[in-house]
Design a protein around this motif. Sequence first.
Motif, PDB file in Angstrom:
ATOM      1  N   ASN A 199       0.831  -1.205   0.000  1.00 20.10           N
ATOM      2  CA  ASN A 199       0.000   0.000   0.000  1.00 20.10           C
ATOM      3  C   ASN A 199       0.870   1.262   0.000  1.00 20.10           C
ATOM      4  O   ASN A 199       0.557   2.249  -0.671  1.00 20.10           O
ATOM      5  N   MET A 200       1.961   1.219   0.743  1.00 25.47           N
ATOM      6  CA  MET A 200       2.872   2.363   0.765  1.00 25.47           C
ATOM      7  C   MET A 200       3.593   2.513  -0.563  1.00 25.47           C
ATOM      8  O   MET A 200       3.819   3.644  -1.041  1.00 25.47           O
ATOM      9  N   VAL A 201       3.945   1.397  -1.197  1.00 24.98           N
ATOM     10  CA  VAL A 201       4.541   1.450  -2.533  1.00 24.98           C
ATOM     11  C   VAL A 201       3.586   2.149  -3.495  1.00 24.98           C
ATOM     12  O   VAL A 201       3.991   2.998  -4.304  1.00 24.98           O
ATOM     13  N   MET A 202       2.298   1.792  -3.415  1.00 25.74           N
ATOM     14  CA  MET A 202       1.302   2.457  -4.259  1.00 25.74           C
ATOM     15  C   MET A 202       1.279   3.956  -4.015  1.00 25.74           C
ATOM     16  O   MET A 202       1.243   4.756  -4.954  1.00 25.74           O
ATOM     17  N   ARG A 203       1.322   4.355  -2.748  1.00 27.96           N
ATOM     18  CA  ARG A 203       1.281   5.784  -2.434  1.00 27.96           C
ATOM     19  C   ARG A 203       2.500   6.513  -3.011  1.00 27.96           C
ATOM     20  O   ARG A 203       2.380   7.643  -3.493  1.00 27.96           O
ATOM     21  N   GLU A 204       3.648   5.863  -2.971  1.00 30.23           N
ATOM     22  CA  GLU A 204       4.850   6.467  -3.537  1.00 30.23           C
ATOM     23  C   GLU A 204       4.729   6.629  -5.041  1.00 30.23           C
ATOM     24  O   GLU A 204       5.080   7.665  -5.593  1.00 30.23           O
ATOM     25  N   TRP A 205       4.201   5.602  -5.734  1.00 25.27           N
ATOM     26  CA  TRP A 205       4.025   5.717  -7.177  1.00 25.27           C
ATOM     27  C   TRP A 205       2.969   6.758  -7.523  1.00 25.27           C
ATOM     28  O   TRP A 205       3.103   7.478  -8.524  1.00 25.27           O
ATOM     29  N   ASN A 206       1.951   6.870  -6.709  1.00 26.98           N
ATOM     30  CA  ASN A 206       0.945   7.913  -6.943  1.00 26.98           C
ATOM     31  C   ASN A 206       1.580   9.294  -6.828  1.00 26.98           C
ATOM     32  O   ASN A 206       1.312  10.189  -7.641  1.00 26.98           O
ATOM     33  N   ARG A 207       2.441   9.475  -5.832  1.00 27.13           N
ATOM     34  CA  ARG A 207       3.141  10.756  -5.656  1.00 27.13           C
ATOM     35  C   ARG A 207       4.053  11.046  -6.844  1.00 27.13           C
ATOM     36  O   ARG A 207       4.059  12.162  -7.388  1.00 27.13           O
ATOM     37  N   LEU A 208       4.817  10.036  -7.253  1.00 21.47           N
ATOM     38  CA  LEU A 208       5.802  10.242  -8.308  1.00 21.47           C
ATOM     39  C   LEU A 208       5.167  10.517  -9.673  1.00 21.47           C
ATOM     40  O   LEU A 208       5.699  11.302 -10.470  1.00 21.47           O
ATOM     41  N   LEU A 209       4.035   9.884  -9.951  1.00 18.75           N
ATOM     42  CA  LEU A 209       3.474   9.919 -11.303  1.00 18.75           C
ATOM     43  C   LEU A 209       2.232  10.789 -11.442  1.00 18.75           C
ATOM     44  O   LEU A 209       1.647  10.852 -12.532  1.00 18.75           O
ATOM     45  N   MET A 210       1.835  11.469 -10.374  1.00 18.13           N
ATOM     46  CA  MET A 210       0.603  12.255 -10.420  1.00 18.13           C
ATOM     47  C   MET A 210       0.638  13.300 -11.535  1.00 18.13           C
ATOM     48  O   MET A 210      -0.307  13.454 -12.314  1.00 18.13           O
ATOM     49  N   ARG A 211       1.748  14.026 -11.664  1.00 18.32           N
ATOM     50  CA  ARG A 211       1.826  15.090 -12.663  1.00 18.32           C
ATOM     51  C   ARG A 211       2.100  14.556 -14.063  1.00 18.32           C
ATOM     52  O   ARG A 211       2.056  15.302 -15.035  1.00 18.32           O
ATOM     53  N   ASP A 212       2.354  13.254 -14.158  1.00 17.86           N
ATOM     54  CA  ASP A 212       2.496  12.611 -15.467  1.00 17.86           C
ATOM     55  C   ASP A 212       1.159  12.107 -15.986  1.00 17.86           C
ATOM     56  O   ASP A 212       1.099  11.576 -17.106  1.00 17.86           O
ATOM     57  N   GLY A 213       0.115  12.215 -15.171  1.00 16.90           N
ATOM     58  CA  GLY A 213      -1.204  11.786 -15.603  1.00 16.90           C
ATOM     59  C   GLY A 213      -1.476  10.301 -15.453  1.00 16.90           C
ATOM     60  O   GLY A 213      -2.463   9.787 -15.994  1.00 16.90           O
ATOM     61  N   VAL A 214      -0.614   9.606 -14.706  1.00 20.96           N
ATOM     62  CA  VAL A 214      -0.834   8.175 -14.484  1.00 20.96           C
ATOM     63  C   VAL A 214      -1.788   8.005 -13.305  1.00 20.96           C
ATOM     64  O   VAL A 214      -1.539   8.528 -12.217  1.00 20.96           O
ATOM     65  N   LYS A 215      -2.862   7.272 -13.516  1.00 19.53           N
ATOM     66  CA  LYS A 215      -3.822   6.994 -12.442  1.00 19.53           C
ATOM     67  C   LYS A 215      -3.380   5.730 -11.705  1.00 19.53           C
ATOM     68  O   LYS A 215      -3.163   4.683 -12.322  1.00 19.53           O
ATOM     69  N   VAL A 216      -3.256   5.843 -10.394  1.00 22.11           N
ATOM     70  CA  VAL A 216      -2.682   4.771  -9.575  1.00 22.11           C
ATOM     71  C   VAL A 216      -3.654   4.411  -8.449  1.00 22.11           C
ATOM     72  O   VAL A 216      -4.220   5.305  -7.808  1.00 22.11           O
ATOM     73  N   TRP A 217      -3.836   3.131  -8.227  1.00 23.46           N
ATOM     74  CA  TRP A 217      -4.657   2.650  -7.105  1.00 23.46           C
ATOM     75  C   TRP A 217      -4.015   1.411  -6.488  1.00 23.46           C
ATOM     76  O   TRP A 217      -3.277   0.682  -7.147  1.00 23.46           O
ATOM     77  N   ALA A 218      -4.393   1.127  -5.240  1.00 20.82           N
ATOM     78  CA  ALA A 218      -4.324  -0.225  -4.699  1.00 20.82           C
ATOM     79  C   ALA A 218      -5.754  -0.744  -4.714  1.00 20.82           C
ATOM     80  O   ALA A 218      -6.690  -0.013  -4.370  1.00 20.82           O
TER      81      ALA A 218
END
Length: 275
Positions: A199-218
């Motif tokens: 879940n924390m890995v997901m949060r990190e990827w959400n932070r990193l890719l938010m401005r790239d337009g990648v939608k991330v979920w767990a």
Amino acid sequence: MASDKKIVLVTGGNTGLGYETVKALYQTDTPYELIIGCRTISKGETAIATLRTEVPQSPSSLSTLHVDLESDASLENAVESIASRFAGRLDVLVNNGGGTFDQHVPAGNLSLREAWNKSWETNVTGTHVLTTLAVPLLLKSADPRLLFITSGTSALKGTEDNVTPAMQRLNFNPEPGWPKKELGLSSYPAYRAAKTGLNMVMREWNRLLMRDGVKVWAVSPGFLATGLTGVGRGEMLLKGARDPATGGQFVKDVIQGKRDEDVGLVVGPGRVQPW
């Protein structure tokens, strides 16, 4: 080659929730390039044969890909293969592959350290490595989506839940003394800890890719009667587990945009899972 179809990789796609996710997408009218990531190609090919029997007509295409989450070389080759086949693009990565290994300790198959390391290597580290390799491909998509399949057992808040029978089994306080007797589903601490880490890995990827337009979920699909814990389907159903097909339909819904308002969160059917 370039493809007009959305390209979807589902790791662990030959069985359980992964298979049901592929099937749910294969049943829709939307055309996909569905890639079944699996450790054993023959099992992926068997899954494809079964899918084509169960769903005779589909606009989607099916293929297999060797994905071993414990091998960097396998993951590098897998991403290179997708890049070569689909002009460097991947639209959806469903990080479904994983496993439970706690049960191998009392059985004598793994030491305690081996079981915990294997739990993290498979469920977290390998998934993170694959995602890191796949990000350049996702960034070439017009609508990139990144999913991490987590568990209802991963929520820290859930350790205080003794309402449902399933959570009562998980959070049961055994009698005093040592060693503790194995008590069914209460004996999966490495798996629960690894999914909390995921879940924390997901949060990190959400932070990193938010401005790239990648939608991330767990995605927490609920208590499903899969073979994940080594317990038979019939016994799982008796314990209150649901048909894995319901989980596959839910993952499909996330891929198709029905939970876009909950990006960056742990989503389950009809709810956002607490941390």
